[in-house]
Design a protein around this motif. Structure first.
Motif, PDB file in Angstrom:
ATOM      1  N   THR A 632      -2.969   2.084  -3.426  1.00  0.00           N
ATOM      2  CA  THR A 632      -4.242   1.458  -3.784  1.00  0.00           C
ATOM      3  C   THR A 632      -5.079   2.378  -4.654  1.00  0.00           C
ATOM      4  O   THR A 632      -5.762   1.922  -5.576  1.00  0.00           O
ATOM      5  CB  THR A 632      -5.034   1.087  -2.505  1.00  0.00           C
ATOM      6  OG1 THR A 632      -4.234   0.228  -1.702  1.00  0.00           O
ATOM      7  CG2 THR A 632      -6.324   0.379  -2.858  1.00  0.00           C
ATOM      8  N   VAL A 633      -5.033   3.670  -4.380  1.00  0.00           N
ATOM      9  CA  VAL A 633      -5.766   4.641  -5.209  1.00  0.00           C
ATOM     10  C   VAL A 633      -5.263   4.572  -6.651  1.00  0.00           C
ATOM     11  O   VAL A 633      -6.050   4.581  -7.604  1.00  0.00           O
ATOM     12  CB  VAL A 633      -5.618   6.067  -4.641  1.00  0.00           C
ATOM     13  CG1 VAL A 633      -6.183   7.096  -5.618  1.00  0.00           C
ATOM     14  CG2 VAL A 633      -6.319   6.186  -3.303  1.00  0.00           C
ATOM     15  N   LEU A 634      -3.933   4.504  -6.821  1.00  0.00           N
ATOM     16  CA  LEU A 634      -3.370   4.403  -8.172  1.00  0.00           C
ATOM     17  C   LEU A 634      -3.765   3.085  -8.840  1.00  0.00           C
ATOM     18  O   LEU A 634      -3.894   3.021 -10.065  1.00  0.00           O
ATOM     19  CB  LEU A 634      -1.848   4.515  -8.123  1.00  0.00           C
ATOM     20  CG  LEU A 634      -1.263   5.834  -7.581  1.00  0.00           C
ATOM     21  CD1 LEU A 634       0.268   5.784  -7.633  1.00  0.00           C
ATOM     22  CD2 LEU A 634      -1.773   7.017  -8.367  1.00  0.00           C
ATOM     23  N   GLU A 635      -3.983   2.056  -8.045  1.00  0.00           N
ATOM     24  CA  GLU A 635      -4.320   0.743  -8.601  1.00  0.00           C
ATOM     25  C   GLU A 635      -5.743   0.684  -9.154  1.00  0.00           C
ATOM     26  O   GLU A 635      -5.967   0.228 -10.271  1.00  0.00           O
ATOM     27  CB  GLU A 635      -4.160  -0.337  -7.516  1.00  0.00           C
ATOM     28  CG  GLU A 635      -2.720  -0.616  -7.127  1.00  0.00           C
ATOM     29  CD  GLU A 635      -2.634  -1.588  -5.957  1.00  0.00           C
ATOM     30  OE1 GLU A 635      -1.528  -2.121  -5.735  1.00  0.00           O
ATOM     31  OE2 GLU A 635      -3.660  -1.810  -5.272  1.00  0.00           O
ATOM     32  N   TYR A 636      -6.704   1.149  -8.364  1.00  0.00           N
ATOM     33  CA  TYR A 636      -8.096   0.914  -8.753  1.00  0.00           C
ATOM     34  C   TYR A 636      -8.759   2.102  -9.438  1.00  0.00           C
ATOM     35  O   TYR A 636      -9.765   1.952 -10.130  1.00  0.00           O
ATOM     36  CB  TYR A 636      -8.935   0.517  -7.532  1.00  0.00           C
ATOM     37  CG  TYR A 636      -9.432   1.671  -6.699  1.00  0.00           C
ATOM     38  CD1 TYR A 636     -10.699   2.221  -6.922  1.00  0.00           C
ATOM     39  CD2 TYR A 636      -8.666   2.210  -5.673  1.00  0.00           C
ATOM     40  CE1 TYR A 636     -11.166   3.265  -6.150  1.00  0.00           C
ATOM     41  CE2 TYR A 636      -9.125   3.255  -4.903  1.00  0.00           C
ATOM     42  CZ  TYR A 636     -10.386   3.784  -5.144  1.00  0.00           C
ATOM     43  OH  TYR A 636     -10.846   4.828  -4.383  1.00  0.00           O
ATOM     44  N   LYS A 670       8.800   0.549  -4.200  1.00  0.00           N
ATOM     45  CA  LYS A 670       9.176   1.412  -5.312  1.00  0.00           C
ATOM     46  C   LYS A 670       8.884   0.810  -6.684  1.00  0.00           C
ATOM     47  O   LYS A 670       8.423   1.505  -7.587  1.00  0.00           O
ATOM     48  CB  LYS A 670      10.641   1.818  -5.189  1.00  0.00           C
ATOM     49  CG  LYS A 670      11.643   0.689  -5.104  1.00  0.00           C
ATOM     50  CD  LYS A 670      13.048   1.241  -4.931  1.00  0.00           C
ATOM     51  CE  LYS A 670      14.080   0.140  -4.762  1.00  0.00           C
ATOM     52  NZ  LYS A 670      13.919  -0.617  -3.492  1.00  0.00           N
ATOM     53  N   LEU A 671       9.109  -0.463  -6.871  1.00  0.00           N
ATOM     54  CA  LEU A 671       8.848  -1.078  -8.174  1.00  0.00           C
ATOM     55  C   LEU A 671       7.355  -1.143  -8.477  1.00  0.00           C
ATOM     56  O   LEU A 671       6.923  -0.896  -9.614  1.00  0.00           O
ATOM     57  CB  LEU A 671       9.467  -2.473  -8.231  1.00  0.00           C
ATOM     58  CG  LEU A 671      10.960  -2.529  -8.588  1.00  0.00           C
ATOM     59  CD1 LEU A 671      11.490  -3.954  -8.496  1.00  0.00           C
ATOM     60  CD2 LEU A 671      11.197  -1.970  -9.994  1.00  0.00           C
ATOM     61  N   HIS A 672       6.582  -1.479  -7.469  1.00  0.00           N
ATOM     62  CA  HIS A 672       5.132  -1.519  -7.672  1.00  0.00           C
ATOM     63  C   HIS A 672       4.598  -0.119  -7.973  1.00  0.00           C
ATOM     64  O   HIS A 672       3.712   0.057  -8.827  1.00  0.00           O
ATOM     65  CB  HIS A 672       4.461  -2.094  -6.430  1.00  0.00           C
ATOM     66  CG  HIS A 672       2.971  -2.253  -6.580  1.00  0.00           C
ATOM     67  ND1 HIS A 672       2.394  -2.939  -7.629  1.00  0.00           N
ATOM     68  CD2 HIS A 672       1.944  -1.801  -5.813  1.00  0.00           C
ATOM     69  CE1 HIS A 672       1.080  -2.918  -7.511  1.00  0.00           C
ATOM     70  NE2 HIS A 672       0.781  -2.223  -6.414  1.00  0.00           N
ATOM     71  N   ILE A 673       5.151   0.867  -7.282  1.00  0.00           N
ATOM     72  CA  ILE A 673       4.751   2.253  -7.548  1.00  0.00           C
ATOM     73  C   ILE A 673       5.106   2.641  -8.973  1.00  0.00           C
ATOM     74  O   ILE A 673       4.320   3.289  -9.684  1.00  0.00           O
ATOM     75  CB  ILE A 673       5.428   3.208  -6.534  1.00  0.00           C
ATOM     76  CG1 ILE A 673       4.865   2.966  -5.127  1.00  0.00           C
ATOM     77  CG2 ILE A 673       5.239   4.660  -6.941  1.00  0.00           C
ATOM     78  CD1 ILE A 673       5.590   3.730  -4.032  1.00  0.00           C
ATOM     79  N   ALA A 674       6.283   2.245  -9.438  1.00  0.00           N
ATOM     80  CA  ALA A 674       6.716   2.557 -10.812  1.00  0.00           C
ATOM     81  C   ALA A 674       5.756   1.959 -11.836  1.00  0.00           C
ATOM     82  O   ALA A 674       5.433   2.588 -12.847  1.00  0.00           O
ATOM     83  CB  ALA A 674       8.139   2.050 -11.037  1.00  0.00           C
ATOM     84  N   GLU A 675       5.283   0.767 -11.581  1.00  0.00           N
ATOM     85  CA  GLU A 675       4.335   0.130 -12.482  1.00  0.00           C
ATOM     86  C   GLU A 675       3.009   0.903 -12.538  1.00  0.00           C
ATOM     87  O   GLU A 675       2.399   1.049 -13.593  1.00  0.00           O
ATOM     88  CB  GLU A 675       4.089  -1.307 -12.049  1.00  0.00           C
ATOM     89  CG  GLU A 675       5.302  -2.233 -12.254  1.00  0.00           C
ATOM     90  CD  GLU A 675       5.065  -3.609 -11.673  1.00  0.00           C
ATOM     91  OE1 GLU A 675       3.985  -3.819 -11.064  1.00  0.00           O
ATOM     92  OE2 GLU A 675       5.948  -4.475 -11.810  1.00  0.00           O
ATOM     93  N   MET A 676       2.571   1.388 -11.374  1.00  0.00           N
ATOM     94  CA  MET A 676       1.336   2.172 -11.333  1.00  0.00           C
ATOM     95  C   MET A 676       1.513   3.517 -12.048  1.00  0.00           C
ATOM     96  O   MET A 676       0.599   4.011 -12.702  1.00  0.00           O
ATOM     97  CB  MET A 676       0.916   2.412  -9.876  1.00  0.00           C
ATOM     98  CG  MET A 676       0.533   1.163  -9.093  1.00  0.00           C
ATOM     99  SD  MET A 676      -0.850   0.282  -9.852  1.00  0.00           S
ATOM    100  CE  MET A 676       0.028  -1.075 -10.672  1.00  0.00           C
ATOM    101  N   LEU A 677       2.722   4.078 -11.939  1.00  0.00           N
ATOM    102  CA  LEU A 677       2.978   5.362 -12.600  1.00  0.00           C
ATOM    103  C   LEU A 677       2.999   5.219 -14.114  1.00  0.00           C
ATOM    104  O   LEU A 677       2.743   6.183 -14.844  1.00  0.00           O
ATOM    105  CB  LEU A 677       4.306   5.940 -12.111  1.00  0.00           C
ATOM    106  CG  LEU A 677       4.349   6.367 -10.636  1.00  0.00           C
ATOM    107  CD1 LEU A 677       5.767   6.782 -10.256  1.00  0.00           C
ATOM    108  CD2 LEU A 677       3.377   7.509 -10.372  1.00  0.00           C
ATOM    109  N   LEU A 678       3.327   4.038 -14.570  1.00  0.00           N
ATOM    110  CA  LEU A 678       3.359   3.799 -16.009  1.00  0.00           C
ATOM    111  C   LEU A 678       1.980   4.034 -16.627  1.00  0.00           C
ATOM    112  O   LEU A 678       1.878   4.501 -17.766  1.00  0.00           O
ATOM    113  CB  LEU A 678       3.835   2.372 -16.293  1.00  0.00           C
ATOM    114  CG  LEU A 678       4.191   2.031 -17.740  1.00  0.00           C
ATOM    115  CD1 LEU A 678       5.270   2.984 -18.272  1.00  0.00           C
ATOM    116  CD2 LEU A 678       4.665   0.583 -17.844  1.00  0.00           C
TER     117      LEU A 678
END
Length: 862
Positions: A632-636, A670-678
């Motif tokens: 969530t931190v990576l998201e917002y 893992k996929l959602h995390i990869a998107e945030m890392l992008l």
């Protein structure tokens, strides 16, 4: 056939995959997984300096009416003159108080009003007035039937000494009347004394009125007819002890004055006192006080056992009314040196407090010995009897500790040990004791001083050697409900836990974890307290594997961290929304984290450090709520708004992704995390880019993530990072490329963007100094060249350079780098032998077997 399968499995195994055939120790995992599992560092919470010196800071949780005042007045009238008498050399046992009415020979009055003892200063003044009327009424009756011996005619007296002697006489007279159980008839309404006896001699009355009665040595007629006459109530007892009391304590109970002391007084001290009475310039008064202290010290007249102490103190008390801090400093020093107690000790400590409260006075305090006097008060005065005086004394010392020069002086004078001894006394007071609450105010001043002392290396060493950790934990446990005390103790730990030796001592105190968790639960929304506790926990878990395990095993530890995470995440999220509503112009312009962000930064750091421990890390990886909050931190949160928070979240995810456990929350997301890392890869933050690549290094073990990396062209970012000329960055990039080369369909991507040449350059630049990185590069090239048919077609123009490099790096002499210390050199050699050499030899053999000749090329330096 089976051997071929095993060989295939070996050469295609990703570097980041955990070994299942051999159980490795935690230290081996940490060493081999360098930059995969990482602890985090952060800045110590900032404590703003108070604009003004106060007994309790502006952040105090106590309402002003519930704490002692910082502002007050101290005047000459504040001091108690009665206390200034010399100390008694003999303690007399208290007598039973059983009042008996007086029976007079001529007129017995059965209705006699008994006097009551005075309870405060106002009552004392009233009684003194009554006593004055007593002396005026002596013509009506013989109050003192015994004869008086005239004083020494050769002894000189100061005028100011006379009232004190009158007071002594009156006090003796009262005691006489009380203990003998015989009272002079007294009329409460008129306030006049009534006696039916005839008056004494005129000479005696005049002496009393002149106030010289205190100098008389009362003597009883040995076998007078009056004393023996039956039926007559005698006012004077026959006991020698009573005679001493009437003598003004000048014999056994009062310090005898030698002829030398008398001469010294008249020649050295008396002229200075006369000067203090007549002088009106502050500078001259200060100079006279300096001379007075020197004279008293020279004549051994400091302290209580000094006959003329009352004269001296009364003179000094009168000067307190002069509005001059330098003069009051001199006065406070002398008065404290005279060992006053009770009300006078309280007022002189208040006087010292007022002087030290003004920061401008630090310079004059440095040039005097007020600190010595205050430290002596802390070590000698009774804690319960003089708790309020000790409070202001400690407050003055706290103010002094704000000055660097005085702070160093405190350490040299042993203040650390003194304060810890005082803390032990306070800790021994039970919560049920009436003094417990008030001593909390004193403890605030004490711990605030220790916090300042903690800045000095010598003081830190003394704190460790003196067992400060244990005493501070006891105080913390007893005062969990006192936020002020808790805050100062936590600030001490916050400062000292940044140092390895103190951090180790704190980690060994097992109950500290329980206390910290209790504080976090009790004061969850007190940001200034929470952030420091989290910072301390981050320090404890940064290097100590035992501390990681012990804290995590404490009941409710993970739930407490999750609860804090949710609380401050919501606060930060609300702040983000508010900024969005207010518009871009209202967005945070500074790079400093907000209070909520700062808590989250340090809280995530604790999670990252805990995850280093194998079993704790595995448990955290399976904790879905923890991973959800990190994602969530990576998201917002934008990295441009708070870079440290976003990077810390990514680092913690990276640590947790290292563990392949059943029910891993990282694997599920893992996929959602990869998107945030992008988002991090696309940012302008180089640190953000590198951290994202590190996470991809672990996640790329999954085919879905490898496909995502190819689809989003992330591999191009990774190959470009090989040019960073930073071995840690290259290490992370090689991890991603290694896992990509496991898939045969993705190996050709390594030729794009000059990937092979950049890998060879990294091997040349960092190989001899970093065998882990060299091993990782060789593994990547080994996977890449699995289906090699020709070395030239596989490695292109870098083939010859690679051959020479591998040959040179396999030379054992190259490992013997004597510029390194022995332990590090041995570690490099072991890693070279066990990890690098086997892979490099296989890769060299494969290239040579598919190459027609070895060119005569030499490499002179790496």
């Amino acid at each position: 056939m089976q051997a071929s399968k095993n060989k295939n499995r070996e050469k295609t195994e990703p570097f980041y995959r955990l070994s299942v055939t051999k159980q490795k120790t935690s230290s081996e995992i940490i060493n081999e997984a360098r930059n995969v599992l990482r602890t985090l560092r952060t800045q110590r919470p900032f404590t703003p300096t108070e604009n003004q010196r106060k007994l309790f800071g502006s952040r105090s949780s106590l309402a002003p009416q519930n704490r002692p005042p910082s502002v007050f007045s101290v005047h000459a009238s504040s001091f108690d003159l009665a206390e200034s008498r010399p100390v008694s050399g003999v303690r007399l046992s208290p007598l039973d108080f059983k009042p008996v009415l007086v029976t007079c020979a001529k007129d017995e009055d059965p209705s006699i009003s008994l006097p009551k003892p005075a309870v405060d200063a106002a009552e004392v003044r009233k009684i003194s007035s009554a006593r004055a009327r007593l002396f005026r009424r002596t013509s009506q009756g013989n109050v003192f039937p015994a004869k008086m011996v005239p004083p020494d005619q050769n002894e000189e007296k100061l005028d100011s000494e006379e009232p004190a002697r009158m007071s002594n006489l009156c006090r003796s007279n009262d005691t006489c009347l009380t203990e003998q159980r015989e009272y002079t008839p007294f009329n409460d309404e008129s306030g006049q004394l009534i006696c039916n006896e005839h008056s004494g001699s005129k000479l005696e009355r005049e002496d009393v009125l002149k106030g010289t009665a205190g100098n008389f040595l009362f003597q009883l007629k040995g076998e007078s007819d009056q004393m023996r006459k039956p039926g007559v109530g005698s006012l004077w007892p026959r006991s020698a002890g009573w005679k001493r009391r009437l003598a003004g304590l000048e014999n056994d109970t009062r310090i005898n004055e030698s002829e030398e002391e008398k001469i010294f007084w008249h020649m050295k001290v008396l002229p200075i006192l006369q000067e203090l009475k007549s002088e009106d310039k502050v500078e001259n008064l200060c100079l006279a006080c300096t001379k007075l202290y020197q004279a008293l010290n020279e004549g051994d007249m400091l302290g209580k056992r000094f006959k003329r102490r009352s004269v001296l103190l009364k003179t000094l008390y009168k000067l307190v009314d002069i509005d001059s801090d330098p003069l009051c400093l001199k006065l406070a020093k002398i008065i404290l040196s005279m060992k006053v107690d009770g009300k006078n000790l309280l007022n002189v400590c208040k006087l010292a407090f007022k002087i030290c409260k003004n920061e401008k006075n630090d310079y004059i305090i440095q040039n005097d010995k007020l600190l010595d006097c205050l430290l002596e008060v802390l070590t000698t005065e009774d804690l319960q009897k003089n708790s309020e005086a000790l409070l202001y004394c400690m407050g003055a010392i706290k103010f002094m500790s704000g000055n660097a020069v005085l702070l160093n002086e405190m350490v040299s004078k042993g203040a650390v040990e003194m304060l810890l001894q005082l803390m032990k006394q306070i800790n021994n007071i039970k919560e049920s004791d009436a003094y417990f609450s008030n001593l909390g105010h004193l403890l605030v001043q004490l711990t605030a001083t220790l916090r300042n002392l903690a800045d000095l290396p010598q003081a830190r060493c003394q704190l460790i050697c003196s067992g400060a950790v244990s005493e501070l934990c006891v105080a913390l446990e007893q005062r969990l409900n006192d936020k002020d005390v808790c805050t100062y103790i936590v600030r001490i730990f916050s400062k000292l836990s940044s140092y390895d030796d103190f951090c180790a001592a704190l980690a060994d105190c097992s109950r500290c974890y329980i206390l910290f968790l209790a504080l976090l639960s009790k004061h969850q929304k007190q940001q200034d307290l929470v952030i420091r506790i989290i910072f301390i926990l981050g320090n404890l878990t940064a290097e100590n594997n035992q501390a990681r395990e012990q804290f995590f095993k404490e009941k409710g530890s993970l739930n407490t961290l999750i609860s804090l995470f949710q609380t401050y995440h919501e606060l930060d999220l609300n702040a983000e929304r508010w900024c969005h509503i207010r518009g871009r112009e209202e967005e945070k312009q500074t790079k400093h984290p907000s209070e909520a962000e700062d808590v989250l930064i340090k809280l995530i750091r604790v999670l990252a450090n805990l995850s280093i421990h194998p079993s704790v890390g595995a448990a955290l990886a399976a904790a879905h709520r923890v991973v959800e909050l990190l994602v969530t931190v990576l998201e917002y949160k934008s990295i441009d708004v708070c870079e440290e928070l976003v990077i810390n979240a990514a680092t913690t995810i990276n640590n947790l992704s290292f563990y392949k456990v059943k029910g891993s929350a990282v694997q599920d997301k893992k996929l959602h995390i990869a998107e945030m890392l992008l988002k991090l890869l696309m940012s302008n933050s180089m640190d953000g880019v590198v951290e994202a690549v590190r996470v991809f290094g672990n996640l790329s073990q999954y085919h879905e993530i490898c496909d995502f990396i190819v689809q989003k062209k992330i591999y191009k970012f990774v190959i470009a990072l090989l040019d960073a000329k930073n071995q840690d960055v290259c290490f992370s990039a090689c991890g991603v490329l290694l896992n990509l080369t496991v898939d045969k369909d993705k190996r050709a991507l390594l030729m794009e963007e000059g990937g092979i040449g950049k890998l060879v350059d990294c091997l040349r630049d960092f190989g001899p100094a970093d065998w882990q990185l060299a091993c990782l590069i060789c593994k990547t090239l080994w996977n890449y060249s699995e289906n090699i048919t020709s070395a030239a077609s596989c490695f292109g123009e870098d083939t010859d350079t690679l051959l020479v490099l591998l040959t040179s790096l396999l030379d054992e002499e190259l490992v013997q780098d004597y510029s390194l210390d022995r332990d590090l050199r041995d570690y490099h050699k072991r890693y070279w032998e066990r990890e690098f050499k086997p892979v490099a030899e296989k890769l060299l053999d494969r290239i040579q077997s598919h190459h027609s000749f070895v060119p005569a090329v030499t490499i002179t330096a790496f």
